[in-house]
Motif scaffolding. Sequence first.
Motif, PDB file in Angstrom:
ATOM      1  N   VAL A 171      29.613  36.088  32.049  1.00  0.00           N
ATOM      2  CA  VAL A 171      30.576  35.997  33.153  1.00  0.00           C
ATOM      3  C   VAL A 171      31.405  37.262  33.239  1.00  0.00           C
ATOM      4  N   ALA A 209      31.479  40.022  36.199  1.00  0.00           N
ATOM      5  CA  ALA A 209      32.751  40.311  36.860  1.00  0.00           C
ATOM      6  C   ALA A 209      33.054  41.801  36.820  1.00  0.00           C
ATOM      7  N   CYS A 267      30.865  43.627  39.166  1.00  0.00           N
ATOM      8  CA  CYS A 267      31.350  43.436  40.539  1.00  0.00           C
ATOM      9  C   CYS A 267      32.535  44.352  40.804  1.00  0.00           C
ATOM     10  N   ILE A 286      40.540  40.626  37.437  1.00  0.00           N
ATOM     11  CA  ILE A 286      39.413  40.333  36.541  1.00  0.00           C
ATOM     12  C   ILE A 286      39.900  40.220  35.099  1.00  0.00           C
ATOM     13  N   LYS A 314      41.332  36.842  34.839  1.00  0.00           N
ATOM     14  CA  LYS A 314      40.240  35.864  34.828  1.00  0.00           C
ATOM     15  C   LYS A 314      39.581  35.827  33.445  1.00  0.00           C
ATOM     16  N   PRO A 360      40.530  31.076  36.779  1.00  0.00           N
ATOM     17  CA  PRO A 360      39.497  31.953  37.314  1.00  0.00           C
ATOM     18  C   PRO A 360      39.261  31.746  38.811  1.00  0.00           C
ATOM     19  N   ALA A 361      39.376  30.497  39.281  1.00  0.00           N
ATOM     20  CA  ALA A 361      39.195  30.241  40.718  1.00  0.00           C
ATOM     21  C   ALA A 361      40.238  31.003  41.538  1.00  0.00           C
ATOM     22  N   ASP A 374      39.409  34.701  41.495  1.00  0.00           N
ATOM     23  CA  ASP A 374      38.241  34.968  42.349  1.00  0.00           C
ATOM     24  C   ASP A 374      38.656  35.098  43.816  1.00  0.00           C
ATOM     25  N   THR A 375      39.620  34.268  44.255  1.00  0.00           N
ATOM     26  CA  THR A 375      40.065  34.370  45.655  1.00  0.00           C
ATOM     27  C   THR A 375      40.758  35.707  45.909  1.00  0.00           C
ATOM     28  N   THR A 379      40.107  38.655  44.251  1.00  0.00           N
ATOM     29  CA  THR A 379      39.084  39.708  44.302  1.00  0.00           C
ATOM     30  C   THR A 379      38.235  39.582  45.558  1.00  0.00           C
ATOM     31  N   THR A 380      38.007  38.355  46.015  1.00  0.00           N
ATOM     32  CA  THR A 380      37.246  38.159  47.257  1.00  0.00           C
ATOM     33  C   THR A 380      38.036  38.673  48.456  1.00  0.00           C
TER      34      THR A 380
END
Length: 499
Positions: free
Chosen positions: A5, A9, A12, A41, A44, A84-85, A88-89, A91-92
């Motif tokens: 993971v 990450a 990415c 990250i 995360k 982590p969720a 992720d939002t 970084t997205t």
Amino acid sequence: MYALVVSVACACMLWQVTHCSPDFGIQGTIGGKSKIVERAILAKTHFLRVDDYIIPNQKSDIEKLRDSAVILQAIGLQVNTLGPALMDTITTATDDNRGNVESTFTLISIARLTFEDYIAIVLQEQIQNLETLLGPYLRDQLVDDFYHIQQRLTAVKLTLEKLQQAVQQAYDAAGGGPVSDALIKQFIDEDLIAQLVRHLTLLAYRIPVLTYTITSSLENIEQGDDYYYGLKIDSDRVLDEIDATGKDFYQKTVDYSTVVEQSMNKLIADYDAELNTATTTATALNVPDLTTAVAGLSTVEHSKLATTLQAYKDLYVPRVLQLSKMLPIEEKFSFLPGDNPAAVLVGVLIANGPFSRFCFWKYASMLHNLLLVSNFASECYDREYNRLGSLQEALLIEIELISYNLEIVNPYTAVCTYLPDTAAQRKGPCATEFSVYFGAISSAFDKKLAAFVKLADIELKASKQRLSVCWSTKVQQTLGKFQSIVADILSCAEKGPNA
């Protein structure tokens, strides 16, 4: 899995830094986006480590251990999922150029609110349950950990709200199209990006403190479970050894009796024919006193010896069995959950108090010794082997003395028959003299045979008393410490080395 993971990450992140234009919902380049991605990250990565520790299956029967572990693992799993969720939002969002700024930031808000709702509602119930099980120390640690995490989340929220307003203004100023660098510099302050990076960094660096709290608590639970289970196994082993010691004592001391029984039965068998011959001789001499005396001795040999032997066996074997089961196993040495010092000590360990580990290591070995060296059956029994062995020797000597009395009956009875015919008138007086002698021997037999059983009775009673004194002397100090150790453990948990 965790390494994979993190690798993905990081890959990415590098890809985004190299190939993606920073945007947060717009087509434009916002300086410092790579640092935001890097810190998100990092956070995360730390969130994923919260649930890293896997506790083995519980071996002991203390419910508090199992229930506490379940709650702590549930907390770790929730943080491992929700943290982590949220990252992720973020970084997205840095790679979103759809032109809908509000939608982009709404996804972050939803993930953050989900995390905050967990902290405000579900977590509080979990912490309350932990407090009921373990007391206030772990509660205070978790409350403090999540207070700082919540403060960091609030700071991230406020900074993102300012960033959303700035991005929306830049987007509106560009008329909904691509946003120029000039507009970005005009509306999006570099300090605002730096603040977001800083708050994400502070959040990332606070998470390992929570990880330590959960991991150390689970480690304590595992250690407490291993200790309690190991102590119970060792205690069962010791109790089995004590039981085996009692059985061994019974078998050896019964073997002592077997030798006595065999000697008595041999005595009876050896002189049966001799006494029958003596009876025939006495009858032929036709002296009533001699006939009566020999008959009395025959009764001793034919019935009284067997009766005495049976009385001895009825006394000896049950008494020895009783001695073999006189083990000092008290109910206070039981391992009922929550009802003994071992459970109390484990409870102090998993409470995560300031002195928990100090007190655990201080009393773990002491309690182990108290529970496992509380019975001295082997040593006390060893002393009785010699005493009961001496009883066996005394009884064998008694049997030998009886044989001395019986072995002369037939030869002495026959002596009068060897007188010559010239002395025939002396056969009567001869038989009368022996009748007096045999009568004295016969009358003494009742006391001798009663003493045979009485000697065994006295020695077995003495053995019981000696065993009782031996155990009580050796165990008294241990029991006294055992009864006070719970208070000592609890005092140590409260005051530490000053207890």
